[in-house]
Design an enzyme around this catalytic site. Structure first.
Site, PDB file in Angstrom:
ATOM      1  N   HIS A 188       5.480  -3.895  -1.724  1.00 63.02           N
ATOM      2  CA  HIS A 188       6.110  -2.901  -2.553  1.00 63.02           C
ATOM      3  C   HIS A 188       5.143  -2.818  -3.778  1.00 63.02           C
ATOM      4  O   HIS A 188       4.377  -3.847  -3.918  1.00 63.02           O
ATOM      5  CB  HIS A 188       7.579  -3.562  -3.031  1.00 63.02           C
ATOM      6  CG  HIS A 188       8.494  -2.850  -1.910  1.00 63.02           C
ATOM      7  ND1 HIS A 188       8.742  -3.920  -0.723  1.00 63.02           N
ATOM      8  CD2 HIS A 188       9.284  -1.760  -1.691  1.00 63.02           C
ATOM      9  CE1 HIS A 188       9.776  -3.275   0.026  1.00 63.02           C
ATOM     10  NE2 HIS A 188      10.182  -2.185  -0.618  1.00 63.02           N
TER      11      HIS A 188
ATOM     12  N   LYS B  72       8.439  -4.334  -8.570  1.00 63.73           N
ATOM     13  CA  LYS B  72       9.701  -4.646  -7.852  1.00 63.73           C
ATOM     14  C   LYS B  72       9.817  -6.012  -8.129  1.00 63.73           C
ATOM     15  O   LYS B  72       9.044  -6.998  -8.227  1.00 63.73           O
ATOM     16  CB  LYS B  72       9.439  -4.408  -6.448  1.00 63.73           C
ATOM     17  CG  LYS B  72      10.893  -4.778  -5.550  1.00 63.73           C
ATOM     18  CD  LYS B  72      10.611  -4.474  -4.173  1.00 63.73           C
ATOM     19  CE  LYS B  72      11.994  -4.657  -3.326  1.00 63.73           C
ATOM     20  NZ  LYS B  72      13.029  -4.212  -3.771  1.00 63.73           N
TER      21      LYS B  72
END
Ligand SMILES: NC(=O)c1ccc[n+]([C@@H]2O[C@H](COP(=O)([O-])OP(=O)(O)OC[C@H]3O[C@@H](n4cnc5c(N)ncnc54)[C@H](O)[C@@H]3O)[C@@H](O)[C@H]2O)c1
Length: 405
Positions: A142, A146
């Site tokens: 990600h 995040k």
């Protein structure tokens, strides 16, 4: 128009969601909630859900786990359903949602994408075949902003695999121990945080000399926003309760498929003797080049059983001849060939996780007073044989019920 409150409206997903909601033409953003504010918002922004003054129908939450308690309290005060898309939730958060779901409708999904939910289903299948002999590792990637790691989706995938694998499972988060061999039953879970990767999940099954990798890649955040909007449309119609993606998929038209073909049915009511006689009948049809499907065999009276199976309508003529010859050879056999039938198959991955699809189909047949000639069900499929003259009304009702094009 569904009136929406966006919780976490100032964040990346909040903004994408607001855009997607407006673009859909089905939603209007009534208000946003974000204690950090949102100077660009074209709707009023408040510091908490309780403070929102505008009337609304549903809340979608893309914020932070710490906000959940206040969001649920505000939703209960206003008697509004909530879609919780925020990840990094703990067991305590789960209990909070279950508690709130006694009073309002709560929908929660760590991943709002249909593709990820398909990946879950494929991973479950792969694990049931490979799980006892192959090593399983999950790798997720990600963007650098995040906060939670591993991703909620990676954990959901791990739980799915754990529920299928036969031996006890131990999660190993990132490998750093020196001098320790991989143990049987480990599922390794690894998180990569870099750049602006939207989301990638790989489930790796590694055996002797071969590796199977199932991969899902999200290219844009819009897919999560449209999934959350779908979930919002789903729960505004729902009574109090706790809902998951599986429930929506099971009831949603997006994963259902309808297929029809012309068919015939061969049916023997009272076959004397053992299963060997059914075997012989099937063999004779098979030797005549006829593929048989929807086979049903039931023991009726003592020493007798019934057998029926569907065939393609193009084989009906040959089947008639085979049947006649069989009856001439075995005068205790009495079979009937029913023609002018339609085989209708309803498919959907949702059926695997949610009961009730067969009930719905029977309800539709009952309402239309259609007597099926045969019904068979599988994990993700229901097949019906009905008279060809009933094809259109049944298809129309199923399409309407399952929202099919
Ligand atoms: N379920 C899914 O499919 C899915 C997809 C993408 C992201 N997410 C999750 O959604 C969440 C948000 O993601 P993001 O990328 O937009 O993060 P982000 O950090 O850009 O935004 C979070 C926003 O929440 C706000 N916030 C903080 N406290 C709040 C409170 N008490 N009430 C309301 N808002 C509050 C912050 O000010 C911020 O604007 C994360 O948990 C992320 O993992 C879920």
């Amino acid at each position: 128009m569904v009136r929406l409150i966006i919780n976490g409206c100032g964040g990346k997903m909040g903004k994408v969601l607001a855009e997607a909601a407006v673009r859909s033409g089905r939603f209007v953003v009534a208000a946003g909630v974000d204690p950090a504010g949102d100077a660009d918002a074209e709707y009023p922004v408040y510091a908490s859900v309780s403070a929102v003054r505008e009337a609304a129908d549903v809340i979608i939450d893309f914020s932070v786990p710490e906000a959940l308690e206040g969001t649920l309290a505000g939703a209960r005060e206003k008697k509004l359903p909530v879609v919780v898309a925020t990840t990094g939730l703990s067991e305590t958060h789960l209990q909070l949602m279950e508690g709130a779901a006694q009073h309002i409708a709560v929908f929660q999904a760590a991943n709002m994408s249909l593709g990820i939910n398909l990946l879950k289903s494929l991973a479950r299948q792969a694990a049931s075949v490979l799980g006892s002999t192959f090593d399983i590792e999950i790798i997720e990637k990600h963007h650098r902003t995040k906060r939670d790691a591993p991703s909620g989706t990676a954990l959901v995938l791990a739980e799915t695999l754990k529920s299928v694998v036969e031996h006890p499972v131990e999660y190993v988060f990132g490998r750093k121990d020196a001098n320790r061999l991989r143990r049987i039953g480990e599922i390794g879970i690894h998180a990569v945080r870099a750049g602006n990767i939207v989301g990638e999940h790989d489930v790796l099954f590694a055996g002797e000399d071969e590796v199977v990798t199932l991969q899902h890649t999200a290219y844009a955040k819009g897919l999560f926003a449209s999934g959350a909007l779908k979930a919002a449309e789903y729960i505004v119609r729902k009574p109090t309760g706790f809902y998951l993606m599986e429930h929506m998929i099971a009831e949603s038209g997006t994963v259902m498929d309808l297929n029809t073909s012309d068919a015939a049915l061969v049916s023997f009511k009272r076959i004397p003797g053992s299963i060997g006689n059914s075997h012989h009948i099937c063999e004779v049809f098979s030797q005549a080049g006829i593929s048989i499907d929807m086979i049903s065999q039931t023991n009726t009276d003592e020493g007798f059983h019934s057998l029926s199976f569907s065939i393609d309508s193009k084989d009906a003529k040959t089947a008639g001849k085979v049947l006649k010859e069989l009856q001439e050879q075995e005068n205790t056999l009495s079979g009937t060939l029913f023609t002018d039938l339609c085989k209708l198959t309803v498919d959907g991955i949702g059926m695997e996780t949610q009961s009730g699809a067969a009930l719905t189909v029977f309800g539709i047949l009952d309402a239309l007073q259609v007597e099926p000639k045969a019904v068979s069900t599988a994990e993700k499929q229901i097949s019906l044989l009905i008279g060809s003259d009933h094809r259109e009304p049944v298809i129309n009702q199923l399409k309407e019920h399952y929202n099919l094009p």
